[in-house]
Motif scaffolding. Structure first.
Motif, PDB file in Angstrom:
ATOM      1  N   MET A 120     -23.474 -17.235   5.153  1.00 30.91           N
ATOM      2  CA  MET A 120     -24.355 -16.066   5.144  1.00 30.91           C
ATOM      3  C   MET A 120     -23.724 -14.851   4.472  1.00 30.91           C
ATOM      4  O   MET A 120     -24.388 -13.837   4.280  1.00 30.91           O
ATOM      5  N   GLY A 121     -22.433 -14.909   4.159  1.00 35.91           N
ATOM      6  CA  GLY A 121     -21.774 -13.781   3.519  1.00 35.91           C
ATOM      7  C   GLY A 121     -21.512 -12.633   4.477  1.00 35.91           C
ATOM      8  O   GLY A 121     -21.454 -12.806   5.686  1.00 35.91           O
ATOM      9  N   ILE A 122     -21.375 -11.446   3.918  1.00 36.06           N
ATOM     10  CA  ILE A 122     -21.149 -10.248   4.723  1.00 36.06           C
ATOM     11  C   ILE A 122     -22.511  -9.735   5.185  1.00 36.06           C
ATOM     12  O   ILE A 122     -23.400  -9.494   4.382  1.00 36.06           O
ATOM     13  N   ARG A 123     -22.656  -9.568   6.484  1.00 42.95           N
ATOM     14  CA  ARG A 123     -23.910  -9.149   7.089  1.00 42.95           C
ATOM     15  C   ARG A 123     -23.693  -7.912   7.955  1.00 42.95           C
ATOM     16  O   ARG A 123     -22.570  -7.519   8.225  1.00 42.95           O
ATOM     17  N   SER A 124     -24.781  -7.373   8.426  1.00 41.79           N
ATOM     18  CA  SER A 124     -24.714  -6.267   9.370  1.00 41.79           C
ATOM     19  C   SER A 124     -24.446  -6.811  10.759  1.00 41.79           C
ATOM     20  O   SER A 124     -24.878  -7.909  11.101  1.00 41.79           O
ATOM     21  N   GLN A 125     -23.743  -6.033  11.547  1.00 38.87           N
ATOM     22  CA  GLN A 125     -23.657  -6.333  12.969  1.00 38.87           C
ATOM     23  C   GLN A 125     -25.024  -6.038  13.582  1.00 38.87           C
ATOM     24  O   GLN A 125     -25.844  -5.331  13.002  1.00 38.87           O
ATOM     25  N   ARG A 126     -25.270  -6.568  14.753  1.00 33.47           N
ATOM     26  CA  ARG A 126     -26.497  -6.275  15.482  1.00 33.47           C
ATOM     27  C   ARG A 126     -26.267  -4.956  16.230  1.00 33.47           C
ATOM     28  O   ARG A 126     -25.385  -4.856  17.068  1.00 33.47           O
ATOM     29  N   TYR A 127     -27.057  -3.949  15.856  1.00 35.30           N
ATOM     30  CA  TYR A 127     -26.934  -2.661  16.519  1.00 35.30           C
ATOM     31  C   TYR A 127     -28.302  -2.004  16.646  1.00 35.30           C
ATOM     32  O   TYR A 127     -29.269  -2.421  16.011  1.00 35.30           O
ATOM     33  N   ALA A 128     -28.360  -0.980  17.485  1.00 34.18           N
ATOM     34  CA  ALA A 128     -29.544  -0.133  17.601  1.00 34.18           C
ATOM     35  C   ALA A 128     -29.056   1.292  17.795  1.00 34.18           C
ATOM     36  O   ALA A 128     -28.060   1.531  18.484  1.00 34.18           O
ATOM     37  N   MET A 129     -29.757   2.231  17.155  1.00 28.70           N
ATOM     38  CA  MET A 129     -29.395   3.639  17.233  1.00 28.70           C
ATOM     39  C   MET A 129     -30.634   4.489  17.497  1.00 28.70           C
ATOM     40  O   MET A 129     -31.725   4.141  17.059  1.00 28.70           O
ATOM     41  N   ILE A 130     -30.399   5.591  18.151  1.00 30.14           N
ATOM     42  CA  ILE A 130     -31.370   6.674  18.187  1.00 30.14           C
ATOM     43  C   ILE A 130     -30.762   7.774  17.335  1.00 30.14           C
ATOM     44  O   ILE A 130     -29.603   8.177  17.554  1.00 30.14           O
ATOM     45  N   VAL A 131     -31.531   8.214  16.336  1.00 31.37           N
ATOM     46  CA  VAL A 131     -31.039   9.188  15.369  1.00 31.37           C
ATOM     47  C   VAL A 131     -31.988  10.379  15.368  1.00 31.37           C
ATOM     48  O   VAL A 131     -33.200  10.211  15.289  1.00 31.37           O
ATOM     49  N   ASN A 132     -31.427  11.573  15.461  1.00 32.79           N
ATOM     50  CA  ASN A 132     -32.230  12.791  15.451  1.00 32.79           C
ATOM     51  C   ASN A 132     -31.801  13.645  14.262  1.00 32.79           C
ATOM     52  O   ASN A 132     -30.653  14.080  14.194  1.00 32.79           O
ATOM     53  N   ASP A 133     -32.715  13.832  13.310  1.00 39.42           N
ATOM     54  CA  ASP A 133     -32.455  14.603  12.099  1.00 39.42           C
ATOM     55  C   ASP A 133     -31.179  14.125  11.393  1.00 39.42           C
ATOM     56  O   ASP A 133     -30.368  14.923  10.932  1.00 39.42           O
ATOM     57  N   GLY A 134     -31.004  12.818  11.348  1.00 43.55           N
ATOM     58  CA  GLY A 134     -29.865  12.232  10.642  1.00 43.55           C
ATOM     59  C   GLY A 134     -28.588  12.119  11.446  1.00 43.55           C
ATOM     60  O   GLY A 134     -27.602  11.570  10.961  1.00 43.55           O
ATOM     61  N   THR A 135     -28.583  12.618  12.669  1.00 40.08           N
ATOM     62  CA  THR A 135     -27.388  12.577  13.508  1.00 40.08           C
ATOM     63  C   THR A 135     -27.548  11.516  14.592  1.00 40.08           C
ATOM     64  O   THR A 135     -28.575  11.465  15.269  1.00 40.08           O
ATOM     65  N   VAL A 136     -26.525  10.701  14.761  1.00 38.17           N
ATOM     66  CA  VAL A 136     -26.550   9.617  15.741  1.00 38.17           C
ATOM     67  C   VAL A 136     -26.456  10.184  17.157  1.00 38.17           C
ATOM     68  O   VAL A 136     -25.495  10.874  17.488  1.00 38.17           O
TER      69      VAL A 136
END
Length: 158
Positions: A120-136
């Motif tokens: 599968m090569g290089i992939r993303s980790q499984r994550y979830a974020m809440i982002v407000n105006d570009g800030t995590v």
């Protein structure tokens, strides 16, 4: 060093499927002035991603948006055509299916994983974020399973 709570997301050009084909979008534009939930999967059409992760956000999209979220973004290191087909296969029209075809966003976040052993090569980790105006504001990562990154967990965090 991986992105962390309080950090600004990088501004990177990626793609979404538009009415006339792939369209370039900047992550800075997707997040500016908005409250956004973004979640990443290792691969579209893969078992856990297709059976549990994406469907949870499709089912709970209205509940998540009712808590003040402007948009829900699903991203993966897949091309625009695959992300579009995967979204359509799961009725994800309320989500933005963001193609990180070269893994540039995942690399900039330092949230990649090496899946070359399984072709599968290089992939993303499984994550979830809440982002407000570009800030995590919240960053949850699951090395295995969906305990921290499910729609239900994110909904409870809003």
């Amino acid at each position: 060093m991986a992105i962390k709570i309080g950090d600004k997301l990088p501004d990177i050009e990626l793609q979404v499927m538009g009415e006339k084909g792939p369209e370039k979008v900047r992550t800075g534009d997707l997040f500016a002035g908005k409250k956004v939930v973004i979640f990443a999967v290792p691969g579209a059409f893969t078992p856990t991603c297709s059976k549990a992760h994406l469907p949870g956000f499709v089912v709970d999209a209205d509940k998540i948006k009712a808590k003040g979220v402007d948009s829900i973004i699903c991203t993966s290191v897949n091309d625009t055509f695959v992300m579009d087909a995967w979204g359509k296969a799961h009725n994800a029209e309320d989500l933005i299916m963001l193609a990180d075809g070269l893994g540039e966003f995942a690399k900039a976040l330092d949230l990649t994983q090496d899946r070359t052993a399984s072709q599968m090569g290089i992939r993303s980790q499984r994550y979830a974020m809440i982002v407000n105006d570009g800030t995590v504001e919240l960053l949850n990562i699951d090395a295995q399973g969906l305990d921290q990154t499910s729609a239900e967990t994110i909904l409870d965090s809003l």
